[in-house]
Design an enzyme around this catalytic site. Structure first.
Site, mmCIF file in Angstrom:
data_model
loop_
_atom_site.group_PDB
_atom_site.id
_atom_site.type_symbol
_atom_site.label_atom_id
_atom_site.label_comp_id
_atom_site.label_asym_id
_atom_site.label_seq_id
_atom_site.Cartn_x
_atom_site.Cartn_y
_atom_site.Cartn_z
ATOM 1 N N ASP A 1 33.268 42.819 43.091
ATOM 2 C CA ASP A 1 34.700 42.825 43.411
ATOM 3 C C ASP A 1 35.292 41.429 43.243
ATOM 4 O O ASP A 1 34.601 40.427 43.429
ATOM 5 C CB ASP A 1 34.883 43.311 44.856
ATOM 6 N N ASN B 1 39.194 54.211 40.200
ATOM 7 C CA ASN B 1 39.683 53.236 39.215
ATOM 8 C C ASN B 1 40.473 53.886 38.066
ATOM 9 O O ASN B 1 41.222 53.204 37.369
ATOM 10 C CB ASN B 1 38.538 52.398 38.627
HETATM 11 C C1 FPP Z 1 36.583 44.936 40.843
HETATM 12 O O1 FPP Z 1 37.469 43.850 40.741
HETATM 13 C C2 FPP Z 1 35.915 45.167 39.593
HETATM 14 C C3 FPP Z 1 36.046 46.284 38.844
HETATM 15 C C4 FPP Z 1 36.901 47.417 39.236
HETATM 16 C C5 FPP Z 1 35.365 46.437 37.564
HETATM 17 C C6 FPP Z 1 34.047 45.774 37.423
HETATM 18 C C7 FPP Z 1 33.863 45.485 35.986
HETATM 19 C C8 FPP Z 1 33.246 44.411 35.470
HETATM 20 C C9 FPP Z 1 32.521 43.437 36.295
HETATM 21 C C10 FPP Z 1 33.258 44.136 34.010
HETATM 22 C C11 FPP Z 1 32.765 45.230 33.126
HETATM 23 C C12 FPP Z 1 31.469 45.821 33.543
HETATM 24 C C13 FPP Z 1 30.310 45.778 32.850
HETATM 25 C C14 FPP Z 1 29.124 46.496 33.368
HETATM 26 C C15 FPP Z 1 30.173 45.059 31.593
HETATM 27 P P1 FPP Z 1 39.019 44.107 40.997
HETATM 28 O O2 FPP Z 1 39.654 44.307 39.672
HETATM 29 O O3 FPP Z 1 39.220 45.228 41.960
HETATM 30 O O4 FPP Z 1 39.406 42.731 41.632
HETATM 31 P P2 FPP Z 1 40.518 42.464 42.748
HETATM 32 O O5 FPP Z 1 40.085 43.218 43.979
HETATM 33 O O6 FPP Z 1 40.456 40.983 42.925
HETATM 34 O O7 FPP Z 1 41.814 42.953 42.189
#
Ligand code: FPP
Length: 253
Positions: A25, A73
């Site tokens: 996250d 998501n």
């Molecule tokens: C949460 O951060 C993260 C995600 C919803 C996606 C995770 C994806 C990756 C790490 C990259 C792609 C994955 C792979 C396996 C290559 P957020 O967007 O909710 O962050 P925030 O809470 O700060 O808005």
């Protein structure tokens, strides 16, 4: 793979969690802090995924599960969903040789069929190529939601009762576990969540019954191998009682 683990005398490589699961996250906040588009955070987050997969393999962790895309998501803005799917596809293609070289098997938990067909195709290719690898399982949770997983399991079990392949008395905890996406793997010993949020967000709710939980304030794009080592050391100091008591204490927990 270059190793600096030997220098780290306090991490006991014989007492590692068999299954580590990570809620990655903070990509969006990482980008926002730099006045960048959220997608830049996901791009940097993908690089962190690469280094943490390599570290887990180097340490000798048997199963690593990464929460990469939840059922919730899908409700994000279309361009962000599209960018995440593109990054996933890119990862699955670009890491194929690395997974093969390091004897890592790719597995998906979640609604694989909901993913775009081109992403599914690359996943299927990588899964088929790595299916006999046995040093580590890399589980990507994609279109994953624990409530959906449990609902699907209940539906499957009910179908078997309807067709008389099962009786109500056959329903046990093991039977339920056997109908989850995670049926062939141990429950996570350790769940790490980055970015300082204290919640499970519909991740492995059944499987987390006795998981140790570690919340890191680090935003996922900044998460590092050295912090991973510190978290594993912290895990090794914990007293896991699974609801029982240990010899020298009368506390329950
Ligand atoms: C949460 O951060 C993260 C995600 C919803 C996606 C995770 C994806 C990756 C790490 C990259 C792609 C994955 C792979 C396996 C290559 P957020 O967007 O909710 O962050 P925030 O809470 O700060 O808005």
């Amino acid at each position: 793979m270059k190793s600096d683990l030997k220098k780290d005398v306090t991490l006991n490589l014989k007492a590692l969690p068999s299954h580590v699961a990570i809620i990655m996250d903070g990509n969006g906040r990482w980008a926002k802090k730099r006045l960048m588009n959220r997608v830049k955070g996901h791009e940097k987050g993908s690089k962190t995924v690469r280094s943490i997969v390599a570290a887990a393999r180097e340490f000798g962790i048997g199963t690593l599960t990464l929460y990469a895309f939840s059922t919730e998501n899908w409700a994000r803005p279309k361009p962000e969903v599209k960018a995440l799917m593109m990054l996933l596809k890119r990862f699955i293609v670009s890491e194929r040789q690395e997974l093969l070289k390091n004897n890592i098997r790719l597995n998906i938990i979640g609604q694989k069929k909901r993913l775009p067909p081109d992403v599914q195709k690359e996943i299927d290719t990588t899964m088929a190529l790595t299916r006999n690898n046995n040093q580590m399982v890399l589980n990507l949770a994609l279109s994953y939601g624990s409530r959906e997983e449990i609902t699907a399991a209940v539906r499957k079990i009910a179908g078997k009762i309807e067709s008389k392949d099962l009786n109500c008395d056959d329903i046990t905890q093991d039977l339920i576990s056997a109908h989850l996406y995670t049926h062939a793997m141990p429950d996570p010993d350790l769940i790490i969540r980055t970015s300082g949020e204290y919640r499970l967000s519909n991740f492995l709710l059944w499987q987390a019954a006795y998981s140790e939980i570690y919340i890191s304030d680090t935003l996922w794009p900044d998460f590092s191998k050295s912090e991973f080592i510190e978290i594993l050391k912290n895990f090794q100091k914990r007293d896991r009682r699974f609801g029982k008591v240990t010899c020298n204490t009368s506390n329950d927990g």
